[in-house]
Design a protein around this motif. Structure first.
Motif, PDB file in Angstrom:
ATOM      1  N   VAL A  74       4.879  -0.308 -10.594  1.00  0.00           N
ATOM      2  CA  VAL A  74       4.641  -1.667 -10.437  1.00  0.00           C
ATOM      3  C   VAL A  74       5.780  -2.189 -11.642  1.00  0.00           C
ATOM      4  O   VAL A  74       6.196  -3.398 -10.974  1.00  0.00           O
ATOM      5  CB  VAL A  74       3.512  -1.716 -10.338  1.00  0.00           C
ATOM      6  CG1 VAL A  74       3.080  -3.007 -10.302  1.00  0.00           C
ATOM      7  CG2 VAL A  74       2.259  -1.351  -9.462  1.00  0.00           C
ATOM      8  N   GLU A 115       1.419   5.658 -14.416  1.00  0.00           N
ATOM      9  CA  GLU A 115       1.136   5.228 -13.089  1.00  0.00           C
ATOM     10  C   GLU A 115       1.696   4.148 -13.037  1.00  0.00           C
ATOM     11  O   GLU A 115       1.840   3.067 -11.851  1.00  0.00           O
ATOM     12  CB  GLU A 115      -0.594   5.039 -12.472  1.00  0.00           C
ATOM     13  CG  GLU A 115      -1.527   4.898 -13.589  1.00  0.00           C
ATOM     14  CD  GLU A 115      -2.145   5.505 -14.214  1.00  0.00           C
ATOM     15  OE1 GLU A 115      -2.441   5.433 -14.455  1.00  0.00           O
ATOM     16  OE2 GLU A 115      -1.240   6.220 -14.548  1.00  0.00           O
ATOM     17  N   HIS A 116       2.130   2.986 -14.265  1.00  0.00           N
ATOM     18  CA  HIS A 116       2.021   1.446 -14.472  1.00  0.00           C
ATOM     19  C   HIS A 116       3.710   1.369 -14.269  1.00  0.00           C
ATOM     20  O   HIS A 116       4.395   0.385 -14.481  1.00  0.00           O
ATOM     21  CB  HIS A 116       1.787   0.452 -15.602  1.00  0.00           C
ATOM     22  CG  HIS A 116       0.139   0.562 -15.634  1.00  0.00           C
ATOM     23  ND1 HIS A 116      -0.406   0.860 -17.360  1.00  0.00           N
ATOM     24  CD2 HIS A 116      -0.688   1.436 -14.477  1.00  0.00           C
ATOM     25  CE1 HIS A 116      -1.704   0.701 -16.573  1.00  0.00           C
ATOM     26  NE2 HIS A 116      -1.848   0.664 -15.464  1.00  0.00           N
ATOM     27  N   ASP A 168      -2.563   4.068  -8.966  1.00  0.00           N
ATOM     28  CA  ASP A 168      -2.384   2.617  -7.939  1.00  0.00           C
ATOM     29  C   ASP A 168      -2.617   3.314  -6.148  1.00  0.00           C
ATOM     30  O   ASP A 168      -2.317   4.590  -5.713  1.00  0.00           O
ATOM     31  CB  ASP A 168      -0.290   2.853  -8.190  1.00  0.00           C
ATOM     32  CG  ASP A 168       0.132   1.728  -7.209  1.00  0.00           C
ATOM     33  OD1 ASP A 168       0.394   2.084  -6.181  1.00  0.00           O
ATOM     34  OD2 ASP A 168       1.146   1.033  -7.999  1.00  0.00           O
ATOM     35  N   ARG A 183       1.825  -4.390  -3.574  1.00  0.00           N
ATOM     36  CA  ARG A 183       1.408  -4.449  -4.658  1.00  0.00           C
ATOM     37  C   ARG A 183       1.967  -6.021  -5.413  1.00  0.00           C
ATOM     38  O   ARG A 183       1.767  -6.802  -6.054  1.00  0.00           O
ATOM     39  CB  ARG A 183       0.642  -3.123  -5.818  1.00  0.00           C
ATOM     40  CG  ARG A 183      -0.010  -3.951  -6.761  1.00  0.00           C
ATOM     41  CD  ARG A 183      -0.150  -2.210  -7.368  1.00  0.00           C
ATOM     42  NE  ARG A 183      -1.361  -2.508  -8.156  1.00  0.00           N
ATOM     43  CZ  ARG A 183      -1.635  -1.240  -9.172  1.00  0.00           C
ATOM     44  NH1 ARG A 183      -1.816  -0.014  -8.348  1.00  0.00           N
ATOM     45  NH2 ARG A 183      -2.204  -1.637  -9.841  1.00  0.00           N
ATOM     46  N   ASP A 210      -1.095   2.055  -4.030  1.00  0.00           N
ATOM     47  CA  ASP A 210       0.051   2.179  -3.251  1.00  0.00           C
ATOM     48  C   ASP A 210       0.708   3.249  -2.879  1.00  0.00           C
ATOM     49  O   ASP A 210       0.709   4.129  -2.031  1.00  0.00           O
ATOM     50  CB  ASP A 210       1.215   1.520  -2.653  1.00  0.00           C
ATOM     51  CG  ASP A 210       0.456  -0.407  -3.129  1.00  0.00           C
ATOM     52  OD1 ASP A 210      -0.316  -0.359  -1.894  1.00  0.00           O
ATOM     53  OD2 ASP A 210       0.506  -1.016  -3.773  1.00  0.00           O
ATOM     54  N   GLY A 226       4.385  -0.136  -4.458  1.00  0.00           N
ATOM     55  CA  GLY A 226       3.853  -0.926  -4.954  1.00  0.00           C
ATOM     56  C   GLY A 226       4.840  -2.487  -4.916  1.00  0.00           C
ATOM     57  O   GLY A 226       4.436  -2.636  -5.665  1.00  0.00           O
TER      58      GLY A 226
END
Length: 427
Positions: free
Chosen positions: A73, A69-70, A284, A114, A286, A111
């Motif tokens: 971003v 999930e990173h 996340d 964010r 978003d 993302g």
């Protein structure tokens, strides 16, 4: 053969400092990055070089990204920080939709906001005055009265009246909020040395193993279990601004570890019912809300509460509301369906859960009265009727859930409805 001019580099390059700032932005966006990973990233870039953008990207990616999930971003912050020469205008367009910049025709991806918040964090902050005395020896006093009043005002401010900056601050507060719950005592028993009940079955079984010698009485206590949380959120046109922030709060509750809930289930409804539980599992927020919005095709549409509750009672009630579940119903109660059917479905929902709590943003008005037919049909079948229009009202939920006798404004409005009927009948 065409020879390219040599790349002019400054006398004092700042690559390590830029990687440090990039890592700080990632950390503010939620990635778990510490000094160790930063050192590894600088060494990795030194090893692969700075001649290939692809090698540079994947070198930093290998050092900073540890969860799926990173990735989104990281990609957005990398693009804004390293590859877009007008990244400041780009980020301001993401944060302030009213500003027309390079992103005028580009829809924000999950993302991006964010990432923009992380990179712009602190850009508009004023330098705080130093504590104690200045260079001339003059004492400086800092008055935090206005700061505290601003914080309190934001918590009590109506979601629909918030500006873009206030909505962003409210989302950050909602992301840190939790909704704890007290455990339930099950009917099942478990062995406990200092239990309050005698376990005769285990006592006689142990005695039989010793040839009938009864040495001690085994003790037991009731098991502890955790209830489910089921949220039914209205996403019709009249509830648009409220539902978006409530879903931010629901995402925070669903991803909070150790909050006490066995499972958190989320449903949206307007003209049809949509289960968004699996989307809330994404870390996340978003990406989670973007996926939920893509699946729910009735955003900002009409309202058919009775039909949607019928679908929930038929397809999902037995699965998610059993064993003492708490149901949160977030809607303004403005329905166009038959009030008799709505009352019947509300009664079924009430009987299938342990507590049914109704959050209505219209209750924020002092002169609110249950005049709509939908509200009158729903009100008798809820355990608690509360306002749900601000951060403070969502913070009060923990106390409402832990207090089984809390009914909110239910009795007051029911008395008003009863008195209105009696006056109309001439009694």
């Amino acid at each position: 053969m065409v020879e390219l001019p040599a790349l002019s580099l400054p006398d004092d390059p700042k690559l390590a400092q830029n990687i440090t700032h990039f890592a700080r932005a990632l950390r503010k966006a939620g990635l778990p990055i510490g000094p160790g990973r930063l050192i590894d990233a600088v060494e990795a870039v030194a090893a692969v070089g700075f001649t290939s953008r692809q090698d540079f990207y994947w070198a930093l990616h290998a050092c900073f990204v540890s969860r799926p999930e990173h990735r989104l971003v990281f990609a957005q912050i990398f693009r804004l920080y390293w590859r877009d020469p007008r990244f400041l205008e780009h980020m301001m367009a993401m944060m302030l939709p009213a500003i027309r910049g390079v992103q005028e025709e580009h829809a924000a991806k999950p993302g991006e906001k964010r990432a923009a918040e992380a990179l712009l964090d602190g850009a508009n902050q004023q330098v705080e005055p130093p504590e104690g005395k200045d260079e001339d020896g003059t004492e400086i006093e800092v008055d935090a009265t206005l700061t505290m009043s601003s914080e309190e005002r934001l918590r009590s401010l109506d979601f629909e009246q918030m500006s873009t900056d206030e909505v962003a601050r409210a989302k950050r507060i909602l992301a840190q909020m939790r909704l704890p719950v007290t455990p339930l005592q099950s009917r099942r028993l478990m062995a406990a040395r200092h239990g309050t009940r005698a376990d005769w079955r285990r006592t006689f079984r142990e005695a039989a193993r010793r040839g009938g010698d009864l040495r001690e009485i085994a003790r037991a206590k009731r098991r502890i279990r955790w209830p489910n949380l089921v949220v039914l959120c209205d996403i019709s046109g009249s509830m648009s601004q409220y539902s978006r922030l409530v879903l931010h709060f629901l995402h925070s509750v669903a991803n909070a570890k150790g909050a006490g809930w066995a499972q958190v289930h989320g449903f949206t409804f307007g003209t049809r019912l949509t289960n968004i539980t699996r989307h809330l599992a994404s870390r996340d927020v978003d990406a989670a809300l973007a996926a939920a919005g893509a699946e729910a095709q009735d955003w900002e549409g009409g309202t058919r509460i009775g039909a949607c509750l019928h679908d929930f009672n038929r397809d999902w009630s037995r699965r998610v509301t059993g064993q003492g579940a708490v149901v949160l119903l977030i809607t303004d109660g403005l329905d166009r369906d038959d009030p008799t059917e709505l009352s019947h479905e509300m009664q079924r929902l009430h009987l299938s859960c342990r507590r049914l709590i109704w959050l209505n943003p219209l209750l924020r008005w002092d002169g609110f009265a249950a005049k709509a037919q939908g509200i009158r049909a729903m009100l008798p079948h809820v355990d608690s009727f509360r306002a749900g229009h601000s951060i403070a009202s969502l913070e009060d939920l923990a106390q409402v859930i832990s207090c089984p006798d809390d009914i909110g404004e239910k009795d007051r409005l029911l008395r008003a409805v009863t008195q209105g009927k009696n006056s109309n009948n001439g009694i």
